[in-house]
Design an enzyme around this catalytic site. Structure first.
Site: not given
Ligand code: CP
Ligand code: NVA
Length: 317
Positions: A304, A141, A144, A236, A114, A276
């Site tokens: 997920r 993502h 997701q 989101d 990540r 998400c």
């Molecule tokens: N939706 C998602 O990726 O959640 P987290 O940021 O908690 O991993």
């Molecule tokens: N768009 C959000 C998604 C989190 C799962 C972020 O990047 O923070």
């Protein structure tokens, strides 16, 4: 737990990494969904397709869902995970991303990362001889969006002829929804305030793909128009991780883009609400919609696990 292993077709996908759903063919996505369905139905059965396999988890940002589901998922399949909390030092700061890749490939069988920069993931994948899975970057993502559309197949059966309306920031989640919708032939309408629309290259590429798959990609600024007759509404956070200093400004700009009961009433009766997570209740979505009878946010969160187990089983062989 019974000892019979579910029958899985683990022949390779057309890709070695999962960096972006734009690299997947519709057939790859169908394979991931079919594998996820089998694994979900067989959760109580013993499955050891990743026996003795190790997963490295490198996270520059916070996570609940992605972290838990990859860790639990690899264990469900007989393997294990090593988590590296990298929040204080971005990838490439202590040693080059290439050198990191060259070390990790000697110890583990796959990497989920990540990151802020999508380029860091691409570099990892370029230099590591093991699969790299994107657990979210500033750009996309993919896990997701795969879980989102997998959940919709469970709810609707066929996705053909369905319209998904995304309301909010044209961010990483939005980009992956656009890429994936186009590949699955789903109509997607994205509605953002001016200046916060999705990346135009993502949109143009998806529009070209949708011509072949029978989908449609529409970019709008008016939420009412976007929600009109939709089968599902997705939103989101208005400020993603890394944009914390813009929260106040964005709260003002996005105020008219809140998903509330009135907006949901413009959709088809029974239209689904998707997010998400994490959600900011009272900001991008009201409590009422988030906890309403058509909210599928926790079904998506559950999926997920199943979808990422499928991705790992298919890539980390
Ligand atoms: N939706 C998602 O990726 O959640 P987290 O940021 O908690 O991993
Ligand atoms: N768009 C959000 C998604 C989190 C799962 C972020 O990047 O923070």
């Amino acid at each position: 737990m019974t000892r019979s292993t579910p029958a899985l077709d683990l022949s390779p996908l057309s890709v070695q990494d999962l960096l972006c759903t734009s690299a997947l063919s519709p057939a790859d996505i169908e394979r991931i969904f079919a594998t996820a369905r089998t694994l979900k139905a067989a959760r109580s059965q013993h499955t050891d397709v990743l026996r003795h396999k190790r997963l490295a988890m490198i996270f520059e940002k916070d996570s609940l869902r992605t972290r838990f589901t990859f860790d639990v998922g690899v264990q469900d399949l007989g393997g294990s995970a090593v988590f590296m909390d990298h929040r204080d030092a971005r990838l490439g700061s202590r040693e080059s991303v290439k050198d990191m890749a060259k070390n990790l490939e000697r110890w583990v069988h796959g990497i989920v990362a990540r990151t802020y920069k999508h380029k860091a993931l691409e570099e990892l994948a370029q230099h590591a001889a093991i699969p790299v899975i994107n657990g979210l970057s500033d750009f996309v993502h993919p896990c997701q969006a795969l879980s989102d559309f997998f959940t919709l197949t469970e709810k609707w059966g066929s996705l053909r002829g369905r319209t998904l309306c995304y309301v909010g920031d044209g961010n990483n989640t939005c980009h992956s929804l656009i890429h994936t919708a186009a590949r699955l032939g789903v109509d997607i309408r994205v509605c953002s305030p001016e200046g916060y629309e999705p990346n135009s290259r993502v949109v143009n590429e998806a529009m070209r793909t949708a011509l072949e798959t029978g989908g449609e990609v529409t970019i709008l600024n008016d939420p009412d128009q976007a929600a009109d007759g939709a089968d599902a509404v997705y939103t989101d956070v208005w400020a993603s991780m890394g944009q914390e200093d813009e929260i106040e400004e964005r709260n003002g700009i996005f105020a008219a883009y809140q998903v509330d009961a009135e907006l949901m009433a413009r959709c088809k009766p029974g239209a689904l609400f998707m997010h998400c997570l994490p959600a900011h209740r009272g900001a991008e979505v009201t409590q009422e919609v988030m906890d309403g009878p058509h909210s599928v946010v926790f079904d998506i969160a559950e999926n997920r696990l199943h979808v990422q187990k499928a991705v790992m089983a298919l890539l980390m062989r």
